[in-house]
Design a protein around this motif. Structure first.
Motif, PDB file in Angstrom:
ATOM      1  N   LEU A   8     -14.715   1.122  69.709  1.00 52.87           N
ATOM      2  CA  LEU A   8     -16.264   1.866  69.750  1.00 52.87           C
ATOM      3  C   LEU A   8     -17.083   0.464  69.892  1.00 52.87           C
ATOM      4  O   LEU A   8     -16.957  -0.536  69.119  1.00 52.87           O
ATOM      5  CB  LEU A   8     -16.632   2.614  68.658  1.00 52.87           C
ATOM      6  N   GLY A   9     -18.151   0.616  70.829  1.00 51.40           N
ATOM      7  CA  GLY A   9     -19.094  -0.244  71.126  1.00 51.40           C
ATOM      8  C   GLY A   9     -20.313  -0.047  70.072  1.00 51.40           C
ATOM      9  O   GLY A   9     -20.207   0.913  69.232  1.00 51.40           O
ATOM     10  N   HIS A  10     -21.296  -0.837  70.128  1.00 54.29           N
ATOM     11  CA  HIS A  10     -22.591  -0.670  69.381  1.00 54.29           C
ATOM     12  C   HIS A  10     -23.499   0.785  69.624  1.00 54.29           C
ATOM     13  O   HIS A  10     -23.132   1.322  70.695  1.00 54.29           O
ATOM     14  CB  HIS A  10     -23.286  -1.907  69.458  1.00 54.29           C
ATOM     15  N   LYS A  11     -24.094   0.826  68.528  1.00 48.03           N
ATOM     16  CA  LYS A  11     -25.108   2.038  68.629  1.00 48.03           C
ATOM     17  C   LYS A  11     -26.105   1.527  69.875  1.00 48.03           C
ATOM     18  O   LYS A  11     -26.162   0.535  70.076  1.00 48.03           O
ATOM     19  CB  LYS A  11     -26.009   2.140  67.371  1.00 48.03           C
ATOM     20  N   VAL A  12     -26.766   2.635  70.386  1.00 47.38           N
ATOM     21  CA  VAL A  12     -27.597   2.658  71.481  1.00 47.38           C
ATOM     22  C   VAL A  12     -26.879   1.689  72.538  1.00 47.38           C
ATOM     23  O   VAL A  12     -27.170   0.670  73.032  1.00 47.38           O
ATOM     24  CB  VAL A  12     -28.831   1.725  71.274  1.00 47.38           C
ATOM     25  N   PRO A  13     -25.694   2.360  73.135  1.00 48.78           N
ATOM     26  CA  PRO A  13     -24.958   1.388  73.733  1.00 48.78           C
ATOM     27  C   PRO A  13     -25.382   1.076  75.143  1.00 48.78           C
ATOM     28  O   PRO A  13     -25.967   1.920  75.986  1.00 48.78           O
ATOM     29  CB  PRO A  13     -23.628   2.489  73.977  1.00 48.78           C
ATOM     30  N   ASP A  14     -25.097  -0.242  75.622  1.00 53.16           N
ATOM     31  CA  ASP A  14     -25.665  -0.716  76.735  1.00 53.16           C
ATOM     32  C   ASP A  14     -24.167  -0.653  77.775  1.00 53.16           C
ATOM     33  O   ASP A  14     -23.233  -0.186  77.422  1.00 53.16           O
ATOM     34  CB  ASP A  14     -25.992  -2.034  76.671  1.00 53.16           C
ATOM     35  N   THR A  15     -24.266  -1.011  78.939  1.00 52.83           N
ATOM     36  CA  THR A  15     -23.119  -0.951  79.793  1.00 52.83           C
ATOM     37  C   THR A  15     -21.970  -1.880  79.283  1.00 52.83           C
ATOM     38  O   THR A  15     -20.930  -1.321  79.476  1.00 52.83           O
ATOM     39  CB  THR A  15     -23.357  -1.494  81.102  1.00 52.83           C
ATOM     40  N   ASP A  16     -22.195  -2.981  78.850  1.00 53.59           N
ATOM     41  CA  ASP A  16     -21.071  -3.886  78.199  1.00 53.59           C
ATOM     42  C   ASP A  16     -20.746  -3.307  77.124  1.00 53.59           C
ATOM     43  O   ASP A  16     -19.171  -3.230  76.942  1.00 53.59           O
ATOM     44  CB  ASP A  16     -21.790  -5.262  77.820  1.00 53.59           C
ATOM     45  N   THR A  31      -0.346  -2.395  76.076  1.00 51.83           N
ATOM     46  CA  THR A  31       0.541  -3.108  75.136  1.00 51.83           C
ATOM     47  C   THR A  31       0.992  -2.628  74.023  1.00 51.83           C
ATOM     48  O   THR A  31       1.408  -3.019  72.967  1.00 51.83           O
ATOM     49  CB  THR A  31      -0.230  -4.488  74.638  1.00 51.83           C
ATOM     50  N   GLY A  32       1.147  -0.999  74.274  1.00 52.59           N
ATOM     51  CA  GLY A  32       1.955  -0.446  73.220  1.00 52.59           C
ATOM     52  C   GLY A  32       1.310   0.229  71.964  1.00 52.59           C
ATOM     53  O   GLY A  32       1.931   0.723  71.141  1.00 52.59           O
ATOM     54  N   GLN A  33      -0.022   0.295  72.151  1.00 50.46           N
ATOM     55  CA  GLN A  33      -0.812   0.850  70.934  1.00 50.46           C
ATOM     56  C   GLN A  33      -1.598   1.792  71.686  1.00 50.46           C
ATOM     57  O   GLN A  33      -2.278   1.698  72.628  1.00 50.46           O
ATOM     58  CB  GLN A  33      -1.746  -0.318  70.391  1.00 50.46           C
ATOM     59  N   GLU A  34      -1.562   3.171  70.764  1.00 50.32           N
ATOM     60  CA  GLU A  34      -2.318   4.164  71.160  1.00 50.32           C
ATOM     61  C   GLU A  34      -3.827   4.046  70.845  1.00 50.32           C
ATOM     62  O   GLU A  34      -4.338   3.471  69.751  1.00 50.32           O
ATOM     63  CB  GLU A  34      -1.831   5.413  70.272  1.00 50.32           C
ATOM     64  N   ALA A  35      -4.620   4.117  71.856  1.00 51.00           N
ATOM     65  CA  ALA A  35      -5.953   3.744  71.862  1.00 51.00           C
ATOM     66  C   ALA A  35      -6.891   4.715  72.655  1.00 51.00           C
ATOM     67  O   ALA A  35      -6.470   5.240  73.534  1.00 51.00           O
ATOM     68  CB  ALA A  35      -6.360   2.565  71.935  1.00 51.00           C
ATOM     69  N   GLN A  36      -8.207   5.106  72.143  1.00 47.34           N
ATOM     70  CA  GLN A  36      -9.082   5.749  72.698  1.00 47.34           C
ATOM     71  C   GLN A  36     -10.405   5.297  72.420  1.00 47.34           C
ATOM     72  O   GLN A  36     -10.686   4.747  71.589  1.00 47.34           O
ATOM     73  CB  GLN A  36      -8.954   7.324  72.620  1.00 47.34           C
ATOM     74  N   ALA A  37     -11.123   5.014  73.766  1.00 49.32           N
ATOM     75  CA  ALA A  37     -12.736   4.775  73.673  1.00 49.32           C
ATOM     76  C   ALA A  37     -13.521   5.956  73.274  1.00 49.32           C
ATOM     77  O   ALA A  37     -13.493   6.893  73.737  1.00 49.32           O
ATOM     78  CB  ALA A  37     -13.113   4.229  74.735  1.00 49.32           C
ATOM     79  N   VAL A  38     -14.680   5.752  72.227  1.00 53.55           N
ATOM     80  CA  VAL A  38     -15.629   6.640  72.219  1.00 53.55           C
ATOM     81  C   VAL A  38     -16.960   5.697  72.190  1.00 53.55           C
ATOM     82  O   VAL A  38     -16.744   4.711  72.152  1.00 53.55           O
ATOM     83  CB  VAL A  38     -15.533   7.402  70.605  1.00 53.55           C
ATOM     84  N   ALA A  39     -18.038   6.667  72.108  1.00 51.29           N
ATOM     85  CA  ALA A  39     -19.431   6.110  72.182  1.00 51.29           C
ATOM     86  C   ALA A  39     -20.297   6.405  70.996  1.00 51.29           C
ATOM     87  O   ALA A  39     -20.058   7.487  70.377  1.00 51.29           O
ATOM     88  CB  ALA A  39     -20.134   6.528  73.527  1.00 51.29           C
ATOM     89  N   LEU A  40     -20.979   5.565  70.665  1.00 47.89           N
ATOM     90  CA  LEU A  40     -22.075   5.874  69.481  1.00 47.89           C
ATOM     91  C   LEU A  40     -23.238   6.434  69.871  1.00 47.89           C
ATOM     92  O   LEU A  40     -24.218   6.534  69.305  1.00 47.89           O
ATOM     93  CB  LEU A  40     -22.167   4.731  68.558  1.00 47.89           C
ATOM     94  N   GLY A  41     -23.458   6.707  70.956  1.00 46.30           N
ATOM     95  CA  GLY A  41     -24.853   7.343  71.492  1.00 46.30           C
ATOM     96  C   GLY A  41     -24.619   7.442  73.173  1.00 46.30           C
ATOM     97  O   GLY A  41     -23.608   7.158  73.742  1.00 46.30           O
ATOM     98  N   GLU A  42     -25.410   8.172  73.625  1.00 46.10           N
ATOM     99  CA  GLU A  42     -25.545   8.473  75.211  1.00 46.10           C
ATOM    100  C   GLU A  42     -25.521   7.281  75.930  1.00 46.10           C
ATOM    101  O   GLU A  42     -26.187   5.992  75.738  1.00 46.10           O
ATOM    102  CB  GLU A  42     -26.900   9.402  75.554  1.00 46.10           C
TER     103      GLU A  42
END
Lengths: 311, 311
Positions: A8-16, A31-42
């Motif tokens: 997860l990136g920061h709150k009030v997410p920007d493009t980076d 590299t062999g690790q299960e991972a998923q991305a989520v967002a802390l805001g729109e």
């Protein structure tokens, strides 16, 4: 699922923030690790443009995760900018390019911080080191993150390394006209439509900071159309006053950053803010506005002098 | 000289702290940055053995540097373990494998933390990434750091990666008998001679920690000759009591770690310490001694449960 890493990136997410979470999550998978991305805001409209160009879906927005979840942080480390109740989770790793503050763990972990302009520039290095191919899709995300955080090299945070890798990424992404791509991103970001003043202040690009004992919010609207904000000055000032009172901020600084002309016109809501911009930046406030010159980087030219003068 | 980076490991330096400072300083030099390693205290005899084998001089011991100096930290990040008045210096970078605590900066910096057994294992990766040759001398330093921090793979901090690179490093260093080299290191470390009880507690391998509001010192004597300490139990207990009173520690835990048999016999000075080893480790104190079983790693099996139970 027990070893799934939620990135997860920061709150009030920007493009980076959004793209780095996706890019890091992909690297972990490779590299062999299960991972998923989520967002802390729109996602903002610039980010939506980049995701659409890259052919990536918008990450799920979460406010919390099951207790004991394993998380990885991209593009931030400060507690106030991170998921609420971070103490409920185990931090697997941090990839970031910001100062270190309010971060601690009870155990050793992987942290990769470098003073580059974008978290994606660090991730580019990590792909190379791990020998993981940067696909066209991933290159588009990285390119978007770097162009966004450097304002296509206008920002003083830009380093030689960020510049160096953009040509390669554009080529991998199949982007022929980098300047055109950046202008499309900035135009998308500048299209704020009929957003409320509250959302303009709190949700477009705002970060909480603590200077000494003072709780503050620094909003930076990066836009090719500064008049969108400046024409709404009275409404914004009124709303800042309301937010300060109801959300216990000591002060709120609202910077309108003209990306193309590289200027910063700051909307000053009250005496406290006027004193701060005078003390920190030597800027006078006239009619609710202060000219902060070419201070277009929150990280490099706005927050550090505040840190120095107010902490 | 203005851009000289001074590289330093933690106070009460162990072999990984000293060698990592030298190894990182060499890498910085090879990548075009002026750097020099210094030490925050005297080298122990194990470290002196490794330095001598590597053909390196003992680093200069410093207590402070000119204000405004640029520093790089290896093998630590916590303020209490670092150079005094760290706020007078600019931190260029941090290479470490410990938990993150009491660390912050007002600016972005380079941090490279990984949960490997030794800071030298991280530096090994960084040499490979930068394409800098690991010379025989540097390999000897890295090998010494890794064998010291892993107790030649006996420590639970040991990872597959640390094991994997030791053979290559030994080969580069011209060390045919790794076990023999490690035993010589441990024998050197166990030769404590006529050291005073004060120095045994505070200077051999001690680190300050804060748990909640409690200021503590955790000393870990890693030795092939535990009787050297255990035969001096009464004197050590008396001295711990004196140090607690005069240096305002809430408690001091003194672990005698038998490297070869992988056991931990802890000298318990007072009721407060007895309560702590009971509460944290479930260990009873008999006659000033508590059996902490195979807890031979301060970082992995001693401090984390204290952190959990006392913070």
């Amino acid at each position: 699922m027990s070893h799934m890493i939620t990135v997860l990136g920061h709150k009030v997410p920007d493009t980076d923030a959004i793209t780095s979470a996706l890019v890091y999550s992909y690297l972990l998978n490779k590299t062999g690790q299960e991972a998923q991305a989520v967002a802390l805001g729109e996602c903002n409209k610039e980010t939506l443009f980049v995701l659409q160009q890259a052919g990536f879906a918008v990450p799920e927005i979460v406010a919390s995760l099951p207790e004991g979840s394993i998380i990885a942080l991209t593009d931030h480390n400060e507690l106030g900018q991170s998921i609420d109740h971070r103490e409920h989770y185990t931090i697997h790793s941090v990839i970031d390019h910001h100062k270190v503050a309010n971060f601690e763990t009870g155990y050793p972990l992987m942290m990769r911080l470098e003073p580059l302009a974008s978290t994606n520039s660090i991730l580019y290095k990590m792909y190379k080191e791990a020998g993981v191919e940067i696909t066209s899709q991933i290159a588009t995300l990285m390119l978007g993150g770097i162009l966004s955080d450097t304002l296509h090299f206008r920002s003083p945070t830009t380093t030689a390394f960020d510049k160096k890798i953009v040509d390669e990424l554009a080529s991998l992404a199949g982007v022929d006209d980098i300047e055109g791509f950046a202008l499309q991103m900035f135009a998308a970001k500048s299209d704020l439509g009929d957003i409320s003043a509250y959302d303009l202040i709190k949700k477009v690009d705002a970060k909480d900071f603590t200077f000494g004992s003072q709780k503050s919010l620094i909003a930076c609207i990066e836009t090719t159309n500064p008049n969108y904000c400046l024409n709404r000055k009275e409404e914004i000032i009124e709303t800042i006053r309301t937010i300060k009172a109801s959300e216990s901020y000591d002060f709120i600084v609202f910077c309108v950053i003209d990306i193309l002309n590289e200027t910063n016109t700051t909307i000053v809501a009250d005496e406290i803010e006027a004193d701060i911009v005078k003390k920190v930046f030597g800027a006078d406030t006239v009619d609710g506005l202060a000219d902060l010159g070419n201070r277009i980087s929150r990280k490099k030219t706005i927050v550090p002098p505040m840190e120095e003068a107010l902490s």
